[in-house]
Design an enzyme around this catalytic site. Structure first.
Site, PDB file in Angstrom:
ATOM      1  N   ASN A 222       0.878  -1.178   0.000  1.00 51.60           N
ATOM      2  CA  ASN A 222       0.000   0.000   0.000  1.00 51.60           C
ATOM      3  C   ASN A 222       0.915   1.227   0.000  1.00 51.60           C
ATOM      4  O   ASN A 222       1.514   1.552   1.016  1.00 51.60           O
ATOM      5  CB  ASN A 222      -0.879  -0.039   1.267  1.00 51.60           C
ATOM      6  CG  ASN A 222      -1.684   1.226   1.449  1.00 51.60           C
ATOM      7  OD1 ASN A 222      -1.776   2.055   0.540  1.00 51.60           O
ATOM      8  ND2 ASN A 222      -2.280   1.381   2.625  1.00 51.60           N
TER       9      ASN A 222
ATOM     10  N   LYS B 297       0.200   4.291  -0.270  1.00 46.69           N
ATOM     11  CA  LYS B 297      -0.395   5.497   0.325  1.00 46.69           C
ATOM     12  C   LYS B 297      -0.144   6.713  -0.586  1.00 46.69           C
ATOM     13  O   LYS B 297      -0.140   6.566  -1.801  1.00 46.69           O
ATOM     14  CB  LYS B 297       0.132   5.692   1.755  1.00 46.69           C
ATOM     15  CG  LYS B 297      -0.039   4.399   2.588  1.00 46.69           C
ATOM     16  CD  LYS B 297       0.158   4.582   4.048  1.00 46.69           C
ATOM     17  CE  LYS B 297      -0.061   3.243   4.748  1.00 46.69           C
ATOM     18  NZ  LYS B 297       0.025   3.347   6.192  1.00 46.69           N
TER      19      LYS B 297
ATOM     20  N   HIS C  84      -9.411   1.279   4.962  1.00 44.57           N
ATOM     21  CA  HIS C  84      -8.113   1.407   5.625  1.00 44.57           C
ATOM     22  C   HIS C  84      -8.264   2.325   6.842  1.00 44.57           C
ATOM     23  O   HIS C  84      -9.063   3.258   6.817  1.00 44.57           O
ATOM     24  CB  HIS C  84      -7.081   1.968   4.648  1.00 44.57           C
ATOM     25  CG  HIS C  84      -5.701   1.951   5.220  1.00 44.57           C
ATOM     26  ND1 HIS C  84      -5.239   2.944   6.053  1.00 44.57           N
ATOM     27  CD2 HIS C  84      -4.701   1.048   5.117  1.00 44.57           C
ATOM     28  CE1 HIS C  84      -4.003   2.641   6.424  1.00 44.57           C
ATOM     29  NE2 HIS C  84      -3.650   1.494   5.874  1.00 44.57           N
TER      30      HIS C  84
ATOM     31  N   GLU D 278      -6.621   4.717   7.876  1.00 42.78           N
ATOM     32  CA  GLU D 278      -6.472   6.161   7.601  1.00 42.78           C
ATOM     33  C   GLU D 278      -7.756   6.727   6.986  1.00 42.78           C
ATOM     34  O   GLU D 278      -8.116   7.876   7.239  1.00 42.78           O
ATOM     35  CB  GLU D 278      -5.242   6.388   6.698  1.00 42.78           C
ATOM     36  CG  GLU D 278      -3.960   6.223   7.514  1.00 42.78           C
ATOM     37  CD  GLU D 278      -2.802   5.573   6.780  1.00 42.78           C
ATOM     38  OE1 GLU D 278      -2.780   5.601   5.539  1.00 42.78           O
ATOM     39  OE2 GLU D 278      -1.919   5.031   7.473  1.00 42.78           O
TER      40      GLU D 278
ATOM     41  N   GLU E  38      -5.723  -4.973  10.607  1.00 45.21           N
ATOM     42  CA  GLU E  38      -4.707  -3.953  10.818  1.00 45.21           C
ATOM     43  C   GLU E  38      -4.994  -3.192  12.114  1.00 45.21           C
ATOM     44  O   GLU E  38      -5.774  -2.222  12.108  1.00 45.21           O
ATOM     45  CB  GLU E  38      -4.690  -2.976   9.648  1.00 45.21           C
ATOM     46  CG  GLU E  38      -4.263  -3.602   8.341  1.00 45.21           C
ATOM     47  CD  GLU E  38      -3.622  -2.562   7.420  1.00 45.21           C
ATOM     48  OE1 GLU E  38      -2.490  -2.786   7.010  1.00 45.21           O
ATOM     49  OE2 GLU E  38      -4.259  -1.537   7.151  1.00 45.21           O
TER      50      GLU E  38
ATOM     51  N   GLY F  53       2.274   2.049  10.915  1.00 45.50           N
ATOM     52  CA  GLY F  53       3.252   3.129  10.775  1.00 45.50           C
ATOM     53  C   GLY F  53       3.933   3.530  12.073  1.00 45.50           C
ATOM     54  O   GLY F  53       4.584   4.564  12.140  1.00 45.50           O
TER      55      GLY F  53
ATOM     56  N   SER G  22       3.176  -2.245  10.603  1.00 51.92           N
ATOM     57  CA  SER G  22       4.620  -2.300  10.886  1.00 51.92           C
ATOM     58  C   SER G  22       5.267  -3.631  10.492  1.00 51.92           C
ATOM     59  O   SER G  22       6.167  -4.121  11.172  1.00 51.92           O
ATOM     60  CB  SER G  22       4.889  -1.971  12.350  1.00 51.92           C
ATOM     61  OG  SER G  22       4.517  -0.615  12.604  1.00 51.92           O
TER      62      SER G  22
END
Ligand code: PGA
Length: 249
Positions: A8, A10, A94, A96, A169, A175, A211
């Site tokens: 991904n 991003k 996702h 985010e 996730e 991250g 991560s």
């Protein structure tokens, strides 16, 4: 079942840099027969990356998609638009999108059902925040996120499961460099698996994301409960992404 490693990207790599980067990935991914490598560049880099990956086994997808076929939806793209560029999947829900852009369980579920109804593959992301984990709400949160999807999924043709991939996730692991432990991953995957099976979708792959690095992925992907990985940061370094694909073989 083949393991799947998804990069991904991003909001990184504009069209020309993305194409150059994709050409490095294609070299290794082409020799990996028993693992699938999928990549999700930003929308504006899809066309340039498509021209690089089209003769390779690397699967191209997008980081989001709208449920409708067309219409007055400023800032959105449709399955048809993505398909014409050579995409065959979209990441949906996702963390985010959920936590930075406020996409609700219901909105995310609509996106997934819309894409699946158009025979498009979906990576449906679920995961708990740190405070939800600390309040022992992980399996409840995962179930709510999945239930919102299943509440709408009865309009789909029976074989939609062939296009559905779930990604676990944990928000606190994305991250942050804080990977979930294997026990935490297996417990969450078990809850997801139970919920999928109850809704007749027990065969869908479940990926782990958060991560992931070449140092920690070997032990994670070796678990029979883990079908692969959804990778952010490490997917932007060609040698690391290729190492992850190797580990999934
Ligand atoms: P990360 O991101 O690998 O950088 O933690 C994972 C993701 O957001 O899918």
């Amino acid at each position: 079942m083949k393991k799947i490693v998804v990069g991904n990207w991003k909001m990184n790599l504009a069209a020309s840099a993305a194409a150059k980067f994709a050409s490095e990935i294609v070299l290794t991914a082409s020799t990996a027969n028993n693992v699938e490598a999928w990549i999700a560049p930003p929308f504006t880099s899809l066309a340039s990356v498509a021209s690089v990956v089209k003769t390779s086994p690397v699967r191209l997808g997008a980081q989001n998609v709208h449920w409708d076929k067309n219409g007055a939806f400023t800032g959105e793209v449709s399955v048809e638009m993505l398909r014409e560029l050579g995409c065959s999947f979209a990441i949906i829900g996702h963390s985010e999108r959920r936590h930075v852009f406020g996409e609700s369980n219901e909105l995310v579920a609509k996106r997934a059902v819309g894409a699946l109804s158009q025979d498009f593959k979906v990576i449906f992301c679920v995961g708990e925040t740190l405070s939800q984990r600390e309040a022992s709400q992980t399996s409840k949160v995962l179930k709510e996120q999945l239930d919102a999807f299943f509440a709408l999924a009865n309009s789909l043709p029976a074989n939609y499961q062939l296009n559905l991939v779930v990604a676990y996730e944990p928000v606190w692991a994305i991250g942050t460099g804080k990977v979930a432990s294997l026990a935490e991953i297996e417990q969450a995957h078990h809850s997801i698996q139970e919920c999928l099976a109850k809704n007749g979708a027990g065969a869908c792959p479940i990926l782990y994301g958060g991560s992931v690095t070449p140092e920690n992925f070997g032990a994670i992907v070796a678990s029979p409960l883990v079908s692969g990985g959804l990778v952010g940061g490490a997917s932007l370094v060609a040698s690391k992404f290729m190492a992850l694909v190797e580990l999934a073989k």
